[in-house]
Scaffold this motif. Structure first.
Motif, PDB file in Angstrom:
ATOM      1  N   PRO A   4     -67.869 -21.680  43.659  1.00  0.00           N
ATOM      2  CA  PRO A   4     -67.261 -21.363  42.358  1.00  0.00           C
ATOM      3  C   PRO A   4     -67.006 -22.591  41.492  1.00  0.00           C
ATOM      4  O   PRO A   4     -67.052 -22.498  40.258  1.00  0.00           O
ATOM      5  CB  PRO A   4     -65.948 -20.670  42.756  1.00  0.00           C
ATOM      6  N   LEU A   5     -66.769 -23.739  42.106  1.00  0.00           N
ATOM      7  CA  LEU A   5     -66.586 -24.963  41.332  1.00  0.00           C
ATOM      8  C   LEU A   5     -67.919 -25.453  40.770  1.00  0.00           C
ATOM      9  O   LEU A   5     -67.965 -26.065  39.698  1.00  0.00           O
ATOM     10  CB  LEU A   5     -65.949 -26.048  42.196  1.00  0.00           C
ATOM     11  N   LEU A   6     -69.001 -25.165  41.480  1.00  0.00           N
ATOM     12  CA  LEU A   6     -70.329 -25.484  40.977  1.00  0.00           C
ATOM     13  C   LEU A   6     -70.748 -24.518  39.880  1.00  0.00           C
ATOM     14  O   LEU A   6     -71.195 -24.940  38.803  1.00  0.00           O
ATOM     15  CB  LEU A   6     -71.340 -25.444  42.133  1.00  0.00           C
ATOM     16  N   GLY A   7     -70.611 -23.208  40.120  1.00  0.00           N
ATOM     17  CA  GLY A   7     -71.087 -22.213  39.166  1.00  0.00           C
ATOM     18  C   GLY A   7     -70.114 -21.940  38.036  1.00  0.00           C
ATOM     19  O   GLY A   7     -70.415 -22.197  36.860  1.00  0.00           O
ATOM     20  N   GLU A  46     -66.628 -33.218  40.947  1.00  0.00           N
ATOM     21  CA  GLU A  46     -66.484 -32.390  42.142  1.00  0.00           C
ATOM     22  C   GLU A  46     -67.834 -31.974  42.704  1.00  0.00           C
ATOM     23  O   GLU A  46     -68.042 -31.983  43.923  1.00  0.00           O
ATOM     24  CB  GLU A  46     -65.629 -31.163  41.828  1.00  0.00           C
ATOM     25  N   VAL A  47     -68.769 -31.609  41.833  1.00  0.00           N
ATOM     26  CA  VAL A  47     -70.092 -31.195  42.323  1.00  0.00           C
ATOM     27  C   VAL A  47     -70.794 -32.360  43.010  1.00  0.00           C
ATOM     28  O   VAL A  47     -71.414 -32.189  44.066  1.00  0.00           O
ATOM     29  CB  VAL A  47     -70.944 -30.620  41.171  1.00  0.00           C
ATOM     30  N   TRP A  82     -77.599 -21.960  46.054  1.00  0.00           N
ATOM     31  CA  TRP A  82     -76.730 -22.708  45.145  1.00  0.00           C
ATOM     32  C   TRP A  82     -77.137 -24.180  45.059  1.00  0.00           C
ATOM     33  O   TRP A  82     -77.521 -24.680  44.000  1.00  0.00           O
ATOM     34  CB  TRP A  82     -75.279 -22.605  45.613  1.00  0.00           C
ATOM     35  N   TYR A  83     -77.055 -24.889  46.164  1.00  0.00           N
ATOM     36  CA  TYR A  83     -77.225 -26.332  46.132  1.00  0.00           C
ATOM     37  C   TYR A  83     -78.691 -26.734  46.200  1.00  0.00           C
ATOM     38  O   TYR A  83     -79.086 -27.739  45.601  1.00  0.00           O
ATOM     39  CB  TYR A  83     -76.388 -26.974  47.238  1.00  0.00           C
ATOM     40  N   HIS A 124     -70.748 -23.371  34.142  1.00  0.00           N
ATOM     41  CA  HIS A 124     -70.264 -22.756  32.912  1.00  0.00           C
ATOM     42  C   HIS A 124     -70.123 -23.785  31.796  1.00  0.00           C
ATOM     43  O   HIS A 124     -70.664 -23.604  30.706  1.00  0.00           O
ATOM     44  CB  HIS A 124     -68.921 -22.059  33.151  1.00  0.00           C
ATOM     45  N   PHE A 125     -69.416 -24.864  32.070  1.00  0.00           N
ATOM     46  CA  PHE A 125     -69.139 -25.819  30.999  1.00  0.00           C
ATOM     47  C   PHE A 125     -70.359 -26.652  30.628  1.00  0.00           C
ATOM     48  O   PHE A 125     -70.513 -27.050  29.465  1.00  0.00           O
ATOM     49  CB  PHE A 125     -67.962 -26.721  31.384  1.00  0.00           C
TER      50      PHE A 125
END
Length: 287
Positions: free
Chosen positions: A154-157, A181-182, A214-215, A162-163
């Motif tokens: 969720p911190l990645l997506g 963080e990513v 994801w990654y 998002h931003f």
């Protein structure tokens, strides 16, 4: 970011706020319309879209079939989240959280609903006795990395993605915050994969299938167009692992199920039979 914001005493919903996803984001749960979900011929019925969370499950199902588990045959129905399909009464009955993917297993009585992608992976791995190590230490490692992904992505997506890619305006503070963080997460993976072939050591497992969409998507530049921005090539062990999994035929099939963007040959909107990969991708349907 130059404009300051003072939160009100009580927050109220601004329907126009939210950028690309403003039309489907809302602060309440439940169905918005009555519509039953379709049910195909196979015991496993998947309702999904080829986001990273959706790809996890179709990759596992294709890996199970490739490994000879015929009971893993499935129908994959397209849920168009941009149109709000996830808020139908039928979908909410399967997943009260209105998020893809959602699974119904009609091979058991009563039929079992399973929601949350990580839970679906664990359910299917245990059901078929595959892609989850039996050695206690390796099993614990696989589950640790599976839950790492559920907490980290969720911190990645929702954060970085998002931003960086979807927000209506670009702001330095949130992009810097989530980029840091990513990159920390990418470093976590890279350091682990320097000493391990797969996430659970030497065994390919549902942990790899959870993390790769994801990654792997980020370092292979399939997510957010951000590989250069994140200096993804510098995470050499992670890139090696991502390419290794990307080469698996079952992964290549699973990642295009319920896919509605990208090259037409990589879009299989619905999957009801193994032969659909040869006859029903959008490049063939469009002819």
């Amino acid at each position: 970011m130059t404009d300051s914001y003072t939160p009100p005493r009580v927050w109220t919903w601004n329907k126009a706020n939210g950028g690309q996803f403003a039309n489907i984001n809302r602060p309440i749960a439940g169905a918005t319309h009555d519509k039953a979900l379709p049910v195909g011929q196979h015991p496993l019925q998947l309702y999904s879209l080829a986001t990273p969370n959706g790809q996890k499950v179709t990759i596992l199902l294709e890996e199970l079939l490739a490994a000879g588990h015929g009971g893993a045959e499935y129908d994959a129905w397209l849920i168009k989240i941009g149109d709000g399909d996830q808020f139908s009464s039928g979908f909410v009955d399967v997943n009260p959280n209105s998020k893809i993917p959602a699974l119904m297993d009609y091979s058991v009585s009563p039929p079992q609903r399973v929601f949350e992608s990580g839970a679906i992976l664990l359910y299917l791995a245990e059901k078929f006795g595959a892609f989850l190590p039996t050695d206690p230490a390796k099993r614990t490692a696989a589950l640790g990395w599976l839950f790492w992904q559920m907490g980290s992505a969720p911190l990645l997506g929702g954060g970085f993605g998002h931003f960086y890619a979807y927000a209506p305006e670009k702001y330095e503070y949130p992009i810097d915050r989530y980029t840091m963080e990513v990159k920390r997460q990418l470093d976590v993976l890279d350091r682990h994969l320097a000493e391990n072939a797969y996430m659970a050591g030497d065994e390919y497992s549902i942990a790899d299938m959870a993390i790769w969409p994801w990654y792997g998507g980020v370092v292979l530049n399939r997510a957010y167009g951000a590989a250069e921005f994140l200096d993804a090539a510098s995470y050499k062990n992670l890139v090696r692992w991502a390419q290794q999994i990307d080469a698996r035929p079952a992964v290549q099939r699973g990642r295009i199920v319920n896919k509605v963007n990208g090259p037409l040959e990589e879009q299989l909107h619905e999957r009801h039979d193994a032969g659909d990969f040869d006859t029903k991708t959008q490049d063939k349907v469009a002819v």
